[in-house]
Motif scaffolding. Structure first.
Motif, PDB file in Angstrom:
ATOM      1  N   PHE A  10       1.106  -1.186  -0.027  1.00  0.00           N
ATOM      2  CA  PHE A  10      -0.007   0.094   0.035  1.00  0.00           C
ATOM      3  C   PHE A  10       0.829   1.368  -0.008  1.00  0.00           C
ATOM      4  O   PHE A  10       1.908   1.381   0.858  1.00  0.00           O
ATOM      5  N   SER A  11       0.216   2.360  -0.944  1.00  0.00           N
ATOM      6  CA  SER A  11       1.049   3.575  -0.495  1.00  0.00           C
ATOM      7  C   SER A  11       0.194   4.564  -1.095  1.00  0.00           C
ATOM      8  O   SER A  11      -0.790   4.446  -1.745  1.00  0.00           O
ATOM      9  N   GLY A  12       0.621   5.912  -0.383  1.00  0.00           N
ATOM     10  CA  GLY A  12      -0.437   6.830  -0.624  1.00  0.00           C
ATOM     11  C   GLY A  12       0.616   8.069  -1.273  1.00  0.00           C
ATOM     12  O   GLY A  12       1.727   8.187  -0.795  1.00  0.00           O
ATOM     13  N   GLN A  14       0.066  12.359  -2.038  1.00  0.00           N
ATOM     14  CA  GLN A  14      -0.755  13.606  -1.781  1.00  0.00           C
ATOM     15  C   GLN A  14      -1.290  14.186  -3.080  1.00  0.00           C
ATOM     16  O   GLN A  14      -0.137  14.174  -4.176  1.00  0.00           O
ATOM     17  N   VAL A  45      -4.132  10.327  -1.627  1.00  0.00           N
ATOM     18  CA  VAL A  45      -4.532  10.937  -0.165  1.00  0.00           C
ATOM     19  C   VAL A  45      -5.035  12.107  -0.079  1.00  0.00           C
ATOM     20  O   VAL A  45      -4.414  13.245   0.372  1.00  0.00           O
ATOM     21  N   HIS A  48      -5.539  13.532   3.368  1.00  0.00           N
ATOM     22  CA  HIS A  48      -4.317  13.763   4.254  1.00  0.00           C
ATOM     23  C   HIS A  48      -4.080  15.768   3.640  1.00  0.00           C
ATOM     24  O   HIS A  48      -3.502  16.388   4.368  1.00  0.00           O
ATOM     25  N   TYR A 131      -2.357  13.341  11.813  1.00  0.00           N
ATOM     26  CA  TYR A 131      -2.113  13.045  10.255  1.00  0.00           C
ATOM     27  C   TYR A 131      -1.360  11.714  10.307  1.00  0.00           C
ATOM     28  O   TYR A 131      -1.900  10.833   9.499  1.00  0.00           O
ATOM     29  N   MET A 135      -2.587   7.966   8.350  1.00  0.00           N
ATOM     30  CA  MET A 135      -1.687   7.275   7.458  1.00  0.00           C
ATOM     31  C   MET A 135      -1.540   5.830   7.895  1.00  0.00           C
ATOM     32  O   MET A 135      -1.455   4.974   7.054  1.00  0.00           O
ATOM     33  N   ASP A 138      -4.717   4.086   6.723  1.00  0.00           N
ATOM     34  CA  ASP A 138      -4.620   3.664   5.436  1.00  0.00           C
ATOM     35  C   ASP A 138      -4.155   2.416   5.076  1.00  0.00           C
ATOM     36  O   ASP A 138      -4.556   1.635   4.313  1.00  0.00           O
ATOM     37  N   ILE A 139      -2.905   2.127   6.055  1.00  0.00           N
ATOM     38  CA  ILE A 139      -2.152   1.070   5.621  1.00  0.00           C
ATOM     39  C   ILE A 139      -2.836  -0.027   6.449  1.00  0.00           C
ATOM     40  O   ILE A 139      -3.030  -1.190   5.832  1.00  0.00           O
ATOM     41  N   VAL A 147       5.260  -1.212   2.530  1.00  0.00           N
ATOM     42  CA  VAL A 147       4.808   0.480   2.276  1.00  0.00           C
ATOM     43  C   VAL A 147       5.904   0.953   1.462  1.00  0.00           C
ATOM     44  O   VAL A 147       6.938   1.126   2.396  1.00  0.00           O
ATOM     45  N   VAL A 149       7.918   3.878   0.750  1.00  0.00           N
ATOM     46  CA  VAL A 149       7.917   5.209   1.217  1.00  0.00           C
ATOM     47  C   VAL A 149       9.365   5.765   1.144  1.00  0.00           C
ATOM     48  O   VAL A 149      10.419   5.352   1.113  1.00  0.00           O
ATOM     49  N   GLN A 153       9.180   9.445   5.393  1.00  0.00           N
ATOM     50  CA  GLN A 153       8.044   9.006   5.953  1.00  0.00           C
ATOM     51  C   GLN A 153       8.263   7.738   6.970  1.00  0.00           C
ATOM     52  O   GLN A 153       7.474   7.087   7.523  1.00  0.00           O
TER      53      GLN A 153
HETATM   54  N1  TRP Z   1       2.371  10.869   4.444  1.00  0.00           N
HETATM   55  C1  TRP Z   1       2.624  10.449   3.181  1.00  0.00           C
HETATM   56  C2  TRP Z   1       3.463  11.536   2.379  1.00  0.00           C
HETATM   57  O1  TRP Z   1       3.181  12.675   2.735  1.00  0.00           O
HETATM   58  C3  TRP Z   1       1.413  10.166   2.274  1.00  0.00           C
HETATM   59  C4  TRP Z   1       0.774   8.796   2.804  1.00  0.00           C
HETATM   60  C5  TRP Z   1      -0.425   8.867   3.138  1.00  0.00           C
HETATM   61  C6  TRP Z   1       1.114   7.629   2.629  1.00  0.00           C
HETATM   62  N2  TRP Z   1      -0.835   7.835   3.458  1.00  0.00           N
HETATM   63  C7  TRP Z   1      -0.062   6.863   3.269  1.00  0.00           C
HETATM   64  C8  TRP Z   1       2.298   6.992   2.294  1.00  0.00           C
HETATM   65  C9  TRP Z   1       0.078   5.610   3.407  1.00  0.00           C
HETATM   66  C10 TRP Z   1       2.324   5.513   2.565  1.00  0.00           C
HETATM   67  C11 TRP Z   1       1.256   4.769   3.151  1.00  0.00           C
HETATM   68  O2  TRP Z   1       4.220  11.494   1.329  1.00  0.00           O
END
Ligand code: TRP
Length: 298
Positions: A10-12, A14, A45, A48, A131, A135, A138-139, A147, A149, A153
């Motif tokens: 999983f990854s997010g 912004q 995300v 976020h 925040y 996160m 999310d995971i 993850v 990142v 992070q």
């Molecule tokens: N916080 C991460 C960033 O600013 C973005 C993010 C949100 C994220 N949720 C996540 C990254 C879950 C990995 C997994 O880059």
């Protein structure tokens, strides 16, 4: 890395609008590679993003642009799950539960909050403060095991592990949430600003010259690389001599990553050259990687 059949990535990212070279090298390239190896979930995300004020119309555009960037970089909805965070209410719901698991002391140690809130902490949103719990939600919502990142992070991911562990302990179910592991790329942890080698390349920097956008034209790329900050010394032959030369290190790192070579090998190849010559070669490799992506994005 040995992969088990129930591994989940999983990854997010912004929604900052169009993506830049830092997003591509630091994240997207890896995401594209992982989607063929394990179940992969990639999320824009937007929840976020609203921890600091965003104009709704801009946020909407940025979500679409970032998603288009995902696809242009090679994420494929037949191989990955790609979606916008706020379309799945479970993220906010689990975040609340995790707010009740995480400790205030843990939040107070988060260095990114301190950096982002700066001297104006009292006036930062509560969302910005918690925040990292969103996160973690999310995971953990997908019981993700891996993850990808960036370096910045890592601390948030450690917090997600602490939260998962405390939840499992509190409710006597040691396997409920897997403890997610970071996947940090070895050769590159961060692409830095072209104007200041100590700052991350970022969409929020005022100067367009600090970053290469994935939809920049060839001319723009050449101009930006030409103007990129360096120093007056030639390229050294070994890593040690790059110490305290963050701008030089950054450009050489970008070159190495794009040519799939180790920094040591790039140094051997380029030793003694001055930066004006090296920059021409760097522009060429950036153009050959980025411009095809930019065209797909249009
Ligand atoms: N916080 C991460 C960033 O600013 C973005 C993010 C949100 C994220 N949720 C996540 C990254 C879950 C990995 C997994 O880059």
């Amino acid at each position: 890395m040995s992969i088990k059949h129930n591994d989940i990535v999983f990854s997010g990212v912004q929604p900052t609008g169009s993506l830049h070279l830092g997003n591509y090298l630091g994240a997207m390239k890896n995401f594209v590679d992982l989607q063929t190896k394990m179940t992969s979930i990639y999320c824009v995300v937007d929840l976020h993003a609203i921890t600091v004020f965003k104009k709704p119309s801009e946020l909407r555009d940025n979500i679409l642009e970032t998603t288009a960037g995902f696809l242009a970089c090679g994420l494929d909805f037949k191989k990955s799950i790609i979606f916008n965070q706020s379309s799945v209410s479970g993220h906010s719901e689990l975040a609340w539960i995790l707010n009740c698991i995480a400790r205030v002391g843990w939040m107070n140690r988060m260095t990114q909050f301190k950096e982002k809130a700066g001297s104006n902490k009292e006036n930062a949103s509560v969302g910005l403060y918690i925040y990292p719990n969103l996160m973690a939600a999310d995971i953990l919502l997908y019981k993700a095991t891996h993850v990808p990142v960036g370096d910045d992070q890592k601390q948030h991911l450690e917090l997600a592990r602490d939260i998962a562990q405390k939840f499992n302990n509190d409710f006597n179910n040691s396997n409920f949430f897997p403890l997610p592991e970071p996947l940090i790329q070895k050769n590159i942890s961060r692409v830095m600003s072209l104007r200041d080698g100590k700052k991350k390349m970022s969409k929020s920097d005022d100067s367009e010259y600090s970053r290469i956008g994935l939809d920049d034209s060839e001319d723009e790329i050449k101009k930006k690389i030409k103007k990129a900050k360096t120093d007056s010394l030639p390229i050294p032959g070994n890593l040690l001599d790059l110490k305290n030369r963050p701008e030089a290190l950054n450009l050489l790192n970008i070159y190495s990553f794009l040519t799939n070579s180790k920094l040591e090998n790039t140094l051997k190849l380029m030793e003694g050259k001055d930066f004006s010559k090296f920059k021409n070669e760097l522009s060429d490799v950036i153009i050959s990687t980025i411009c095809p992506i930019g065209k797909k994005n249009k």
